[in-house]
Design a protein around this motif. Structure first.
Motif, PDB file in Angstrom:
ATOM      1  N   ALA B 108      -4.186  -3.520   0.775  1.00  0.00           N
ATOM      2  CA  ALA B 108      -3.944  -3.662  -0.787  1.00  0.00           C
ATOM      3  C   ALA B 108      -2.820  -2.585  -0.913  1.00  0.00           C
ATOM      4  O   ALA B 108      -1.819  -3.097  -1.707  1.00  0.00           O
ATOM      5  CB  ALA B 108      -5.026  -3.510  -1.263  1.00  0.00           C
ATOM      6  N   ALA B 109      -3.011  -1.362  -0.494  1.00  0.00           N
ATOM      7  CA  ALA B 109      -2.242  -0.350  -1.008  1.00  0.00           C
ATOM      8  C   ALA B 109      -0.610  -0.670  -0.498  1.00  0.00           C
ATOM      9  O   ALA B 109       0.317  -0.237  -1.021  1.00  0.00           O
ATOM     10  CB  ALA B 109      -2.478   1.000  -0.372  1.00  0.00           C
ATOM     11  N   LEU B 111       0.474  -3.877   0.304  1.00  0.00           N
ATOM     12  CA  LEU B 111       1.218  -4.869  -0.349  1.00  0.00           C
ATOM     13  C   LEU B 111       1.323  -4.713  -1.667  1.00  0.00           C
ATOM     14  O   LEU B 111       2.127  -5.379  -2.379  1.00  0.00           O
ATOM     15  CB  LEU B 111       0.046  -6.153  -0.083  1.00  0.00           C
ATOM     16  N   GLY B 112       0.626  -3.589  -2.438  1.00  0.00           N
ATOM     17  CA  GLY B 112       0.650  -3.456  -3.811  1.00  0.00           C
ATOM     18  C   GLY B 112      -0.201  -4.704  -4.574  1.00  0.00           C
ATOM     19  O   GLY B 112       0.215  -4.944  -5.660  1.00  0.00           O
ATOM     20  N   SER B 113      -1.248  -5.411  -3.791  1.00  0.00           N
ATOM     21  CA  SER B 113      -1.921  -6.381  -4.331  1.00  0.00           C
ATOM     22  C   SER B 113      -3.103  -5.932  -5.060  1.00  0.00           C
ATOM     23  O   SER B 113      -3.267  -4.758  -5.324  1.00  0.00           O
ATOM     24  CB  SER B 113      -2.570  -7.065  -3.030  1.00  0.00           C
ATOM     25  N   GLY B 114      -3.770  -7.016  -5.677  1.00  0.00           N
ATOM     26  CA  GLY B 114      -4.830  -6.481  -6.379  1.00  0.00           C
ATOM     27  C   GLY B 114      -5.860  -6.298  -5.421  1.00  0.00           C
ATOM     28  O   GLY B 114      -5.791  -6.575  -4.089  1.00  0.00           O
ATOM     29  N   PHE B 115      -6.977  -5.602  -5.792  1.00  0.00           N
ATOM     30  CA  PHE B 115      -7.872  -5.142  -4.939  1.00  0.00           C
ATOM     31  C   PHE B 115      -9.208  -4.863  -5.583  1.00  0.00           C
ATOM     32  O   PHE B 115      -9.362  -4.221  -6.622  1.00  0.00           O
ATOM     33  CB  PHE B 115      -7.567  -4.004  -4.222  1.00  0.00           C
ATOM     34  N   LYS B 149      -1.069 -10.519 -10.272  1.00  0.00           N
ATOM     35  CA  LYS B 149      -1.344 -10.269  -8.772  1.00  0.00           C
ATOM     36  C   LYS B 149      -1.459 -11.581  -8.112  1.00  0.00           C
ATOM     37  O   LYS B 149      -1.910 -12.320  -8.213  1.00  0.00           O
ATOM     38  CB  LYS B 149      -2.454  -9.449  -8.438  1.00  0.00           C
ATOM     39  N   ILE B 151      -1.264 -11.711  -4.989  1.00  0.00           N
ATOM     40  CA  ILE B 151      -2.085 -11.545  -3.973  1.00  0.00           C
ATOM     41  C   ILE B 151      -3.485 -10.568  -4.315  1.00  0.00           C
ATOM     42  O   ILE B 151      -2.899  -9.577  -4.758  1.00  0.00           O
ATOM     43  CB  ILE B 151      -1.493 -10.935  -2.666  1.00  0.00           C
TER      44      ILE B 151
END
Lengths: 1065, 321
Positions: B108-109, B111-115, B149, B151
């Motif tokens: 997640a970190a 990609l900068g995605s939602g998590f 987000k 992703i």
């Protein structure tokens, strides 16, 4: 009439010379022994508070002359000892007279004065004195030899030992040597006198009746003149040399008590246990010196002197509830062990000698119940409990304590009470009353009731508290409480050895009382609170006078404000609480109350100053007993039952009530009598008005609720209408309830993004009213991203933050100050976090493990520093201070209000910013936090930094340079060993080490050290992982709760087992 | 951006149940994701694990050959990101297990995605993904959203979704990953099995389990004796093992054993941390006795009693003498 006695009969000039050589040698040896003791005392620590020597001397004379202490509970031994002492003093006086006459007057003036009627008079007195001495001695010898008194035996049966320790063999030897040598001196003296009278036939037999009887006996036995002559000569030498040897030996063995007891009694503290000594202030402001007594040289000279006063009489050994319950403590043996050790090193600091590993075992010290029975009965003024508490302080300082005690200290530091309940719940016991109890913080009252922990939180005692409150109400007493501002008084915290925490509690309560509205007097139902407020708080500040409720009840009954209409008329027995009775001499008021309400009081054999502790004191209530050990409370139940026909066992202490309610059931006397609190009996006797029909109160409550709801609805509707007229500000979270505690904020509302509506909400409620605390927890927009637009997380940038230069290894430990939710589940206005004020806070358990691992690593590698970092508001500094107290070198706090409900990825970015500035060699963090349990921050942090990482680690091995060997915990108990390069992020499981305990004193010291504060304003860039839409209380499938007592539940479970498992069981 | 990528959780050549549960969660979202459910198995060249992961509901099955069956966070992160770039899933799902926790946040970190982690509820609210997870020791639930987000990486709490057990024949593809250039990788040394005492709590049908409430190590023999007398297998919660009072094989819970054959579970002095509930909440009859009336264990127990465990133990003993 020039009658006198010839001192050196038939002794030639050589003989006299030899006798004088022996005499002066004996005096020298004796004097040397005294000097040696004095030098030892000089090595002892100075006293923090001066001794009131005049009062002490007066009391000492009174006690020695009356022999009150020795006669108490052992009358004949006391009288015998008094005979011995008086006889000894007379003998000493006689010897002095002869010395002055023969060695001073005669050589100086050529003639003596010890002659004539004066001689005859003293001769008579001496004869009687010596007779008394012999009679006393013989009684004591027979008592010691034939009575088989358990208190005089040195086999440590309470430790299940069957043989004497070598040291104890020595004790037994000196006991007999002392007593028999004294007897031998006496017997040979009388023999000498008898023979002299037989041979010389002086006028009136020298007025020596005993000697005359001996002479007659000898004559009757047909002693010839020749035998008499030989005996007179030989016995003279034997008697004389024995007496000289006795004199020489006085300071070297048991006989030293002749001197030391005088000093010990004169130096005695008047409140040794009820007012414990303060810890000495550090010698320098920054110094963190070990506290308490850890080694012999930590003893004060006064304590050393007390040790030397012990005669092993065993009175303390006999009364000690710990010893009586087979716990590993006998106050006598503790004192003797300390003395033995001190005699070895003579008060010197030999560094390596630690009391607790060489002489005293920690479980011995933890066994003490601080009941004070030992010091109460000690005839020589030894103060055992303060010694024990001071040694406990050292144990606490070194974190050598029972885990349960550690967690109680933690809970008290955290919540202000030992029940680990939120402080808000302290006054909840008043809710069931049909009247409102005043809050002294708001309105003045005549009495301030300091309630205490057990009376506030324990359900059984809450009933008593309510009863007493109703009694006060009925009597028209104007009283108030401190409500949640009251913290536990700290009496038992102090006695368990956490002095710093006690100080904190005392300061807090004093501050709370000082800032309260005026009151005249403090009252309490809790003898423990009573004791510390009465005796110890005044050392911190002036406080109002305090009374135990037994005194208050007595006043109300005597003044007629409470009128007895239904006398109890039952056979009752009364247990004196240690802290009320022995420690504060409050023996009479409860008894007078019982008499006033028509109870027929039957005393237990152990009453008043000999009351037998329930086992709860000194922090023992928090430390579970080893299964199978007898409980003092059960022994007490048997004692009460043995009185026969007792209806009620009365106590007036919350801890007693708890202990005895339990003990009554387990001792098998459940059917015999009930355990009741004094206030409950008074309530019965004065026919306390029953609660205004409880259902009425409930109805009122419902009406109030309904009205409140209607008003609330009306306001919400109007607010919504009003909001609808406003220009539309897209704010996602509706206003559902108003959290009264949240102050309106004037901070600008943060740019927010719309969220999809929640199905159950009406559209009109979709917007927040302006000025509500939503700005406290802004919803920050998340930056758009997708597979075509990846936005890898970047470390936050703190250009203003600079880490100091490194001077060795650096391990960084992120710590979280986590919120702990109690039973209350209220949400804040925006429903995105819990309501303000209902969380308690603590350092995250996992981070404590991480910190411990980091500290151990630094200690093992012999240098470097641990840096603790937190992301949190000012409150989070409590956890940082704890980290500093435990040994972290520095602490950094990063904060901006917009981080209030930040997600783990955002926290990781911020931590990464600090890591870049600190450039540590290793980062150890907890794998998750106990509040949100994301289990993500550490791994995300590693990713942002591009560092290798290992999660769920239970073991770390690292030499400070190369690869790290880590053991991860997988599911099903499997562990995986891996190696990874450093620097790395290691996320550890909780429980991998028992985190060291930071005493309140260490934490206070840590307060003096700076915490670097880094402003994270503007750091949020929309890169977080989630936004919180809402919190809600989950619907829990509640299990069917089984009511009934343990036997009924057990029967149900047994049936269930047979049904489900069948024949097997 | 559509579909769901599931990363199979496995150990020692066996697919873990959590993988089947992930699939179940994914299937429940099928209507909202508008795309295929892809299962990726990171393993060596052997297809055994891939075969096990061929379950009903999987649309595509990816055999990712990373030359080892052992988990390594850096490798997983790299492979997941590469797969993601190729498959462009809306959701990447991992188990909230020791391994899932060790790589999902990193993915997640990166990609900068939602998590969101430890998720036990997941649904679409319109086009918006909404997940539910616990807060404050699971005394509250929190609902999370991931606006903007494209992703979202989630880890799913075990023993929450009903595992998919029916096998199927999904479309398979195999890819070899050369990760030799990857830095910061951990080296697997060995697995250490818990010391075998012959005890297997997972096969027991009647378990007496003790927790922190028994207060002291000295009380262990007493409850052990009670279990013997009742004919129950003696087990415990994690703190008891952490404190060294009982060996690991006695532990029920996520990091211990799952009481998978248990019919009657007697929990004494256990308040019920999630990680313990994981190992026993499915048991058909649970009796919980602990003094804390608000203990979470009462949320899963059939019967509860707020009593002193010692008194109950004494009373119970009398029924089996």
């Amino acid at each position: 009439l020039g009658q006198a006695r010839e001192i050196f009969w038939s002794i030639g000039s050589h003989g006299i010379a030899i006798f004088y050589i022996f005499g002066y040698s004996a005096m020298l040896i004796g004097a040397w022994g005294v000097v040696r003791h004095i030098r030892k005392y000089i090595r002892g620590r100075k006293l923090a508070t001066p001794v009131d020597i005049l009062t002490g001397l007066k009391r000492m004379f009174l006690e020695i002359s009356s022999h009150r202490m020795l006669r108490r509970r052992d009358r004949w031994a006391g009288i015998a000892h008094q005979l011995v002492l008086v006889g000894f003093l007379i003998a000493f006086a006689g010897t002095t007279i002869i010395f002055i006459d023969y060695d001073i007057a005669r050589p100086l003036f050529g003639r003596g004065y010890w002659s004539g009627w004066y001689y005859l008079g003293t001769s008579l007195l001496l004869d009687i004195g010596h007779l008394g001495l012999v009679v006393g001695l013989i009684y004591l010898i027979v008592r010691r030899g034939a009575f088989r008194l358990p208190k005089l035996r040195y086999v440590r049966a309470y430790r299940r030992e069957t043989a004497l320790r070598p040291a104890a063999r020595g004790w037994r030897l000196e006991d007999w040597a002392f007593i028999l040598s004294l007897l031998a001196i006496e017997v040979t003296g009388f023999l000498e006198e008898g023979v002299r009278l037989l041979m010389d036939h002086p006028y009136l037999d020298d007025l020596s009746p005993v000697g005359a009887v001996v002479a007659k006996l000898l004559a009757g036995a047909g002693m010839s003149a020749k035998t008499a002559r030989i005996i007179r000569h030989d016995d003279w030498w034997f008697h004389g040399l024995l007496a000289l040897a006795f004199t020489a030996a006085i300071p070297w063995y048991k006989a030293k008590h002749i001197i030391s007891v005088v000093a010990s009694l004169a130096l005695r503290d008047d409140k040794p246990l009820s007012r414990l000594p303060m810890e000495r202030p550090p010698s320098a402001p920054e110094a963190l010196e070990p506290v308490g007594i850890a080694k012999v040289s930590d003893l004060s000279w006064k304590q050393m002197l007390h040790l030397d006063a012990c005669t092993k009489c065993g009175r303390c050994h006999e009364v000690c509830p710990a010893r009586a319950s087979d716990r590993p403590l006998s106050p006598r043996d503790l004192i003797l062990d300390l003395r033995t050790l001190n005699d070895e090193v003579q008060g010197r600091d030999l560094g390596r000698i630690s009391l607790v590993s060489n002489s005293i075992e920690p479980e011995t010290l933890w066994a003490c119940m601080s009941c004070g029975a030992c010091q109460e009965i000690c005839p020589v003024g030894i103060e055992h409990p303060p010694l024990i508490v001071q040694m406990r302080r050292s144990l606490v300082d070194q974190d050598k304590m029972e885990p349960q005690l550690r967690s109680v200290f933690g809970a008290v530091a955290q919540t202000g009470n030992s029940f680990a309940e939120p402080s808000r719940k302290r006054p909840t016991w008043t809710q069931e009353l049909d009247f409102k109890v005043k809050d002294i913080r708001q309105e003045e009252a005549e009495f301030l009731w300091f309630v205490g922990d057990y009376a506030s939180f324990d359900p059984r005692n809450q009933k008593v508290s309510r009863t007493f409150a109703k009694l006060l109400q009925q009597a028209g007493v104007d009283f108030a409480l401190l409500h949640e501002s009251e913290w536990t008084a700290g009496n038992d915290i102090r006695r368990a050895g956490e002095e710093g925490l006690f100080e904190t509690l005392a300061h807090h309560n004093i501050a709370a009382m000082n800032s309260a509205k005026p009151f005249r007097r403090i009252i309490t139902t809790d003898p423990h609170s009573y004791n510390t407020l009465r005796n110890e708080y005044p050392e911190f500040a002036d406080i109002a006078p305090i009374d135990h409720y037994s005194t208050v009840l007595l006043e109300l009954l005597e003044s007629g404000r409470l009128a007895v209409t239904e006398p109890i008329g039952k056979r009752v027995t009364f247990h004196d609480p240690c802290h009320l009775g022995r420690l504060n001499k409050g023996y009479d008021p409860p008894r007078q109350v019982l008499a006033a309400i028509g109870c027929n009081l039957v005393e237990m054999p152990r009453n008043r100053d000999n009351s037998f502790c329930c086992g709860a004191g000194g922090g023992r209530i928090w430390i579970p007993d080893t299964p199978g050990t007898p409980k003092p409370s059960i022994s007490r139940m048997h004692e009460a039952a043995a009185l026969g026909g007792i209806d009620i066992f009365v106590t007036c202490c919350p801890k007693d009530l708890t202990m005895y309610e339990d003990a009554r059931k387990t001792s098998g006397h459940e059917q015999s009598f009930v355990v009741s609190d004094l206030a409950e009996l008074v309530a019965q006797a004065v026919a306390l008005r029953h609660d205004l029909a409880p259902h009425l109160a409930k109805l009122m409550e419902q009406i109030v609720d309904a009205v409140a709801d209607r008003i609330g609805d009306a306001i919400t509707t109007r607010l919504s209408d009003f909001v609808a007229t406003l220009p539309r500000t897209p704010t996602p979270e509706p206003l559902m309830t108003t959290d009264a505690n949240s102050p309106p904020s004037d901070r600008p509302t943060a740019p927010a993004i719309p969220l999809p509506s929640r199905p159950r909400e009406s559209a009109s409620a979709e917007q927040a009213a302006p000025g509500v605390d939503i700005s406290e927890r802004p919803i920050r927009s998340l930056a758009p991203m997708g597979w075509d637009d990846l936005k890898p997380l970047q470390a936050a940038n703190f250009p203003a933050y600079r880490a100091p230069n490194r001077s060795g290894l650096r391990i960084l430990v992120p710590v979280k100050h986590v919120g702990i939710l109690g039973d209350e589940r209220r949400l804040g206005a925006d429903e995105r976090d819990v309501a303000d004020g209902i969380l308690d806070y603590a350092m995250n358990e996992w981070d404590e493990s991480a910190l411990e691992e980091a500290l151990l690593t630094i200690e093992r590698l012999g240098g470097g520093e641990v840096v603790a970092v937190t992301v949190g508001d000012e409150g989070a500094e409590a956890s940082l201070r704890k980290a500093l107290a435990k040994g972290a070198a520095r602490a950094v706090r990063v904060w901006s209000p917009e981080l209030r409900v930040a997600d783990p990825l955002t926290i990781a970015r911020i931590l990464a910013g600090i890591v870049l500035a600190e450039a540590p060699d290793l980062i150890i963090c907890g794998v998750q936090s106990s509040d949100q349990a994301n289990g993500a921050t550490g791994v995300a942090l590693a990713r942002v930094l591009g560092m290798p990482h290992a999660a769920v680690v239970v073991e770390v091995q690292w030499d400070g340079k190369g690869d790290i060997a880590a053991t991860r915990e997988l599911e099903g108990g499997v562990r995986e060993k891996i190696e990874l390069p450093s620097p790395a992020v290691i996320a550890v499981q909780s429980g991998i080490h028992t985190p060291r305990y930071a005493t309140m004193r260490m934490i206070k010291e840590a307060k003096k050290r700076p915490i670097e504060v880094v402003d994270a304003a503007g750091v949020f860039d929309g890169s977080g992982g989630y936004i919180v839409r809402r919190l809600f209380v989950p619907e829990v499938r509640k299990s069917e709760m089984l009511s009934g007592d343990p036997a009924q539940v057990a029967a149900f479970v047994a049936k269930l087992i047979r049904e489900k498992i069948g024949a097997k069981a | 951006m559509s579909g769901i990528l599931i990363i199979a959780d496995h150990f020692d050549g066996l697919l873990r149940d959590t993988t089947r549960e992930l699939l179940s969660a994914a299937v429940s979202l099928r209507d909202g994701v508008h795309g295929p459910i892809t299962m990726a198995v990171l393993t060596d060249s052997s297809t055994s694990l891939v075969d096990q992961a061929d379950l009903q509901g999987v649309d595509q099955l990816h055999h990712c050959n990373v030359n080892t069956q052992h988990f390594d966070p850096a490798s997983y992160e790299e492979v997941i990101c590469r797969l993601g770039t190729a498959l462009r899933p809306r959701i990447i799902m991992l188990a909230h297990s020791a391994n899932g926790m060790a790589c999902a946040p990193a993915v997640a970190a990166r990609l900068g995605s939602g998590f969101a982690s430890d998720v036990f509820g997941i649904r679409f609210d319109g086009n918006e993904l909404v997940v539910t997870r616990g807060a404050y020791a699971n005394k509250l639930n929190m609902e999370l959203g991931f606006p903007n987000k494209g992703i979202v990486v989630v880890t799913i709490r075990g023993a929450t979704f009903k595992p998919v057990t029916e096998s199927a024949t999904a479309v398979r593809s195999t890819e070899c990953f050369d990760l030799s250039a990857l830095t910061g990788r951990a080296r697997h040394i060995e697995y250490v099995q818990p010391q075998s005492t012959g005890l297997d709590v997972s096969t027991a049908d009647f378990i007496l389990s003790v927790g922190r409430g028994i207060q002291d190590e000295k009380n262990i023999p007493r409850f052990q004796a009670l279990a013997d007398r009742l004919g129950a297998t003696f087990a415990c919660s994690r703190p008891i093992v952490d404190a060294g009072w009982l060996p690991k094989p006695h532990q029920i819970g996520q990091s211990g054993k799952v009481a998978s054959n248990c019919k009657l579970y007697l929990a004494l002095g256990i308040s019920g941390a999630v990680q313990h509930l994981y190992g026993m909440k499915h048991v058909e009859t649970i009796v919980a006795v602990t003094t804390d009336t608000n203990a979470p264990i009462y949320g899963v127990a059939t019967y509860g009693a707020a009593l002193d465990v010692f008194e109950l133990a004494d009373a119970l003993e009398k029924h089996f003498s």
